[in-house]
Design an enzyme around this catalytic site. Structure first.
Site, short mmCIF file in Angstrom:
data_model
loop_
_atom_site.label_atom_id
_atom_site.label_comp_id
_atom_site.label_asym_id
_atom_site.label_seq_id
_atom_site.Cartn_x
_atom_site.Cartn_y
_atom_site.Cartn_z
N LYS A 285 -4.33 -8.48 7.95
CA LYS A 285 -3.15 -7.88 8.59
C LYS A 285 -3.58 -6.73 9.51
CE LYS A 285 -0.28 -9.55 4.83
NZ LYS A 285 0.90 -9.33 3.98
N GLU B 235 5.92 -12.05 8.20
CA GLU B 235 6.00 -10.77 8.92
C GLU B 235 6.20 -11.00 10.41
OE1 GLU B 235 3.23 -8.79 5.49
OE2 GLU B 235 2.35 -9.19 7.45
N GLY C 96 3.28 -8.67 -1.02
CA GLY C 96 3.11 -7.23 -1.05
C GLY C 96 4.03 -6.50 -2.01
#
Length: 253
Positions: free
Chosen positions: A11, A97, A173
């Site tokens: 990420k 995301e 997450g």
């Protein structure tokens, strides 16, 4: 027998010094049977050339995204031509995301997947439901719509270059992980979809990997599920425990 796949999605993390340390202390010390497990890591764009030059030969490099547009006046984009030019074999597309923060629709993900495959890249195509969708019993409908949008863009032959990554958004997450049984249920649905929509060969050959707070503590239990072919790892891919996740896949079966 499908070869396991373990991807590390770093990420938007790491300074160059942190990336260098992760490569030198964790990634370059991974030991696994390449006939059993395929491993790829996805650093930020800026660090890719250094990682390519310094990573061990058994670990591949992936990008976290590629553009819907090709080379041209598209400020801030990374085109598939440029990815191919750097000999980067893998790209992650459709991550939740990207969908949530950057407005990528199912249709955009499908088109991006086709463009990447047209340039002989391999794709980790991400699908997954939000918590409200799971609680409303809409998991399979959401995932089917995501897969249908990819199917609309691809020929049957192109599916040989796709790894499907099931990442329940509610488990990314958050520390919440789908139980092995929950993961298997969705992976089995995806495999059934592959059989009915693409064909028996795709059903048998396509790897379906799990992502969603995968750690060295739960990897060994998850990998035992018959339709789970590996992992797409987020936060744990930045830590020494990534080696244990790779080992869980390497030691399975």
């Amino acid at each position: 027998m499908r070869r396991y796949f373990v991807g590390g999605n770093w990420k938007c993390n790491n300074t160059i010094a942190q990336t260098q340390s992760l490569i030198n202390t964790v990634i370059n010390k991974l030991v696994f049977d390449v006939n059993k497990v395929e491993v790829a890591v996805a650093p930020i764009f800026l660090h890719v050339p250094w990682v390519q030059a310094n990573i061990q030969k058994n670990v591949q490099v992936a990008l976290q995204n590629s553009s819907l547009t090709k080379v041209g006046a598209y400020t801030g984009e990374i085109s598939v031509e440029q990815v191919k030019d750097l000999a980067i074999p893998w790209v992650i597309l459709g991550h939740s995301e990207r969908r949530q923060y950057y407005g990528e629709t199912n249709e955009i993900v499908g088109k991006k997947t086709r463009i990447a495959l047209d340039y002989q890249l391999s794709v980790m195509a991400c699908v997954g439901e939000k918590l409200a969708e799971r609680e409303a019993g809409q998991t399979t409908q959401v995932i089917q719509a995501q897969l249908d949008a990819i199917k609309k863009e691809l020929t049957t032959a192109l599916w040989s270059k796709v790894v499907v990554a099931y990442e329940p958004v509610w488990a990314i997450g958050t520390g919440r992980t789908a139980t092995p049984e929950q993961a298997q249920e969705v992976h089995a649905f995806i495999r059934g979809w592959l059989k009915s929509q693409i064909g028996t060969q795709a059903e048998q050959a396509t790897r379906i990997i799990y992502g969603g707070s995968v750690t060295e503590k739960n990897a060994a239990d998850l990998i035992k599920q018959p339709d789970l072919d590996g992992f797409l790892v987020g936060g744990a891919a930045l830590k020494p425990g990534f080696a244990d996740i790779v080992a869980a896949a390497n030691d399975a079966r």
